[in-house]
Design an enzyme around this catalytic site. Structure first.
Site, PDB file in Angstrom:
ATOM      1  N   THR A   1       0.918  -1.161  -0.200  1.00  0.00           N
ATOM      2  CA  THR A   1       0.015   0.137  -0.171  1.00  0.00           C
ATOM      3  C   THR A   1       0.767   1.197   0.021  1.00  0.00           C
ATOM      4  O   THR A   1       1.629   1.528   0.909  1.00  0.00           O
ATOM      5  CB  THR A   1      -0.866   0.128   1.355  1.00  0.00           C
ATOM      6  OG1 THR A   1      -1.780  -1.022   1.121  1.00  0.00           O
ATOM      7  CG2 THR A   1      -1.621   1.317   1.362  1.00  0.00           C
TER       8      THR A   1
ATOM      9  N   LYS B   1      -7.251   1.339  -2.677  1.00  0.00           N
ATOM     10  CA  LYS B   1      -7.114   0.973  -1.586  1.00  0.00           C
ATOM     11  C   LYS B   1      -7.274   2.104  -0.492  1.00  0.00           C
ATOM     12  O   LYS B   1      -7.742   2.004   0.585  1.00  0.00           O
ATOM     13  CB  LYS B   1      -5.684   0.708  -1.485  1.00  0.00           C
ATOM     14  CG  LYS B   1      -5.141   0.229  -0.034  1.00  0.00           C
ATOM     15  CD  LYS B   1      -5.967  -1.012   0.385  1.00  0.00           C
ATOM     16  CE  LYS B   1      -5.575  -1.601   1.951  1.00  0.00           C
ATOM     17  NZ  LYS B   1      -4.125  -2.126   1.858  1.00  0.00           N
TER      18      LYS B   1
ATOM     19  N   LYS C   1      -0.323   5.187   8.490  1.00  0.00           N
ATOM     20  CA  LYS C   1       0.509   5.405   7.218  1.00  0.00           C
ATOM     21  C   LYS C   1      -0.496   5.571   5.980  1.00  0.00           C
ATOM     22  O   LYS C   1      -0.426   6.191   5.328  1.00  0.00           O
ATOM     23  CB  LYS C   1       1.416   4.282   7.119  1.00  0.00           C
ATOM     24  CG  LYS C   1       2.190   4.359   5.913  1.00  0.00           C
ATOM     25  CD  LYS C   1       2.011   3.650   4.649  1.00  0.00           C
ATOM     26  CE  LYS C   1       1.833   2.146   4.932  1.00  0.00           C
ATOM     27  NZ  LYS C   1       1.522   1.390   3.531  1.00  0.00           N
TER      28      LYS C   1
END
Length: 294
Positions: free
Chosen positions: A98, A173, A241
């Site tokens: 990711t 995502k 994050k």
């Protein structure tokens, strides 16, 4: 003859994902920064390991990666011992990390210059999904490349979808993490309210999960949340994050993510009470900590 593939980085996701590829009959060579982990993988699954990304990918038709963040990705892709130094024209590089959409496009451009196909392909499903081979994969790239590698990815996925051009997998995502953040905060507040109201949390969830309030988070996390146990999935540090990536992208594209920004701050509060490695359901721990101070 089976297809030769490589897998770069054997974290909690990559270790079982690479294992599924080996069990599916592919010839897998792995690389991990800590060599002992690569040796442990070979002991468990067979296959081979290499001591540099370049050596691991040499001769492979498809290379998979699942590292930590943008900087980690660049560190294994570029350089004289990097992935691109060992891949051949006509091969395919798939990144399951990711990351930002920006770095996905950057790596995609470098691959194009070398006649290497590239897909950004972040996953959802967590460690359990990786171990059980039932991940969901969000993909950006060309249709012909996706069609070529989808059967291989099926070794560890139950669903994969091509969204659009390179970078769109990462954007999808971001949507996934935005939605999870809001759902988990709602669940945390609901359970907190139930406790303060003197209700039996388990009976409450047993009832409302059958209706419109039901969700994966509710079904899979409410018992551990009620027990104050937060060691069952994706860590708060990693969620922050991911939410940071989404918030950065929103500043660029003009999207309004007020709830996401708020929940990101709540996760910062969880970190401040020592919960950086708690799973994302630990938003309830924050509410409990606030209550204890009163």
């Amino acid at each position: 003859m089976s297809i030769k593939v490589s897998f770069i980085s054997l974290g909690v996701m990559g270790f079982p994902m690479a294992g599924h590829l080996q069990k599916a009959g592919y010839e897998v060579t792995v690389y991990n920064r800590t060599t002992q982990k690569a040796q442990d993988w070979v002991t468990q699954f067979g296959g081979q390991y290499a001591t540099t990304p370049k050596a691991a990918v040499t001769g492979s038709e498809i290379v998979f990666m699942c590292v930590g963040n943008d900087d980690d990705l660049r560190s294994v892709v570029y350089g004289e011992d990097g992935v691109l130094a060992g891949m051949s024209a006509g091969s395919v590089l798939i990144d399951h990390t990711t990351t930002s959409a920006k770095v996905a496009r950057e790596v995609g451009e470098r691959c194009t210059a070398l006649d290497i196909a590239f897909l950004d392909a972040p996953v959802s499903g967590g460690q359990a999904g990786a171990e059980n081979g039932v991940l969901t994969i969000m993909v950006g790239g060309e249709e012909k490349t996706f069609a070529k590698v989808q059967p291989v990815m099926n070794a560890f996925a139950r669903f994969s979808q091509l969204l659009n051009s390179i970078g769109s997998g990462q954007l999808c995502k971001m949507v996934n993490q935005i939605c999870i953040a809001g759902v988990v905060q709602g669940l945390a507040e609901g359970l907190h309210f139930a406790k303060k109201a003197g209700l039996d949390g388990e009976k409450v969830i047993e009832t409302i999960s059958k209706g419109a309030a039901g969700s994966w988070q509710m079904e899979n996390r409410y018992k551990t949340m009620l027990a104050g146990e937060y060691e069952f999935g994706f860590a708060v540090d990693w969620m922050r994050k991911d939410l940071g990536i989404a918030l950065d992208e929103a500043r660029s594209n003009g999207a309004t993510l007020s709830l996401t920004a708020l929940v990101d701050q709540y996760y910062s509060d969880v970190q401040s009470i020592g919960g950086g490695r708690f799973d994302t359901s630990s938003l309830l721990a924050r509410l409990d900590a606030i209550h204890e101070k009163k």
